[in-house]
Design an enzyme around this catalytic site. Structure first.
Site, PDB file in Angstrom:
ATOM      1  CG  ASP A  11      -1.899   1.081   1.374  1.00 22.92           C
ATOM      2  OD1 ASP A  11      -2.305   1.529   0.206  1.00 22.92           O
ATOM      3  OD2 ASP A  11      -2.298   1.701   2.538  1.00 22.92           O
ATOM      4  CD  GLU A  71      -5.202   0.831  -2.466  1.00 22.13           C
ATOM      5  OE1 GLU A  71      -6.041   0.072  -1.990  1.00 22.13           O
ATOM      6  OE2 GLU A  71      -4.717   1.422  -1.545  1.00 22.13           O
ATOM      7  CG  ASP A 143      -0.363   3.348   6.235  1.00 22.52           C
ATOM      8  OD1 ASP A 143      -1.089   3.753   5.303  1.00 22.52           O
ATOM      9  OD2 ASP A 143      -0.084   3.859   7.149  1.00 22.52           O
TER      10      ASP A 143
END
EC number: 3.1.21.10
Length: 169
Positions: A11, A71, A143
């Site tokens: 992420d 992502e 996160d």
């Protein structure tokens, strides 16, 4: 007999880049590790990107994943913040690619849909589903949890056409 596939989910973020490592074999998921790579906000951009690179490289070296998933970023109203996030995302894609891993990309709503069943859910729903899917999962902060969700999304979608092309080289 097939062996487990180790996946790192990433992420990306300039301040905090979350990472999560899982193993998948068939429909089973197993938590390996998760964490966050931090950059020092008092440093210049290039130094912060180096911190993210070096931290992620250490994680990849330590956990030896077979595949990676990152992502995709979204564009927000602050163009400067969007560009910086894009640079952090470049590091998040570069590190596993340099390690020879295929790298898949997933939109945030695809990650949520894969983990909680709908494309628009909140962080608490993701945390709850992570604990249901992998009871031994440990994550500190959003996160690392998001990174685990990205890895799970990849585990569910790795047979897709786009990933088959990436794995074929």
């Amino acid at each position: 007999m097939t062996s487990a596939i180790r996946i790192i989910g990433i992420d990306p973020g300039l301040r905090r880049t979350g990472w999560g490592v899982i193993e998948t074999l068939g429909n089973s998921l197993r938590f390996i590790a998760s964490g966050t790579v931090m950059s020092d906000g008092d440093m210049d951009l290039a130094s912060r990107l180096c911190q993210l690179h070096d931290g992620l490289a250490d994680v990849v070296h330590l956990h030896q994943p077979d595949e990676a998933a990152v992502e995709q970023t979204f564009v927000n109203k602050d163009a400067v913040a969007t560009l910086k996030l894009g640079q952090a995302r470049g590091i998040a894609m570069l590190v596993p690619a340099r390690a020879g891993l295929p790298v898949a990309e997933y939109a945030p709503n695809a990650v949520k849909k894969s983990v909680i069943g709908v494309g628009h859910g909140d962080k608490q729903q993701i945390h709850m589903m992570l604990k249901i899917l992998m009871p031994k999962a440990e994550f500190k902060g959003n996160d690392a949890a998001d990174a685990l969700a990205i890895a799970i999304c990849h585990a569910h979608n790795r047979g897709g056409e786009r990933m088959r092309r990436a794995l074929a080289g």
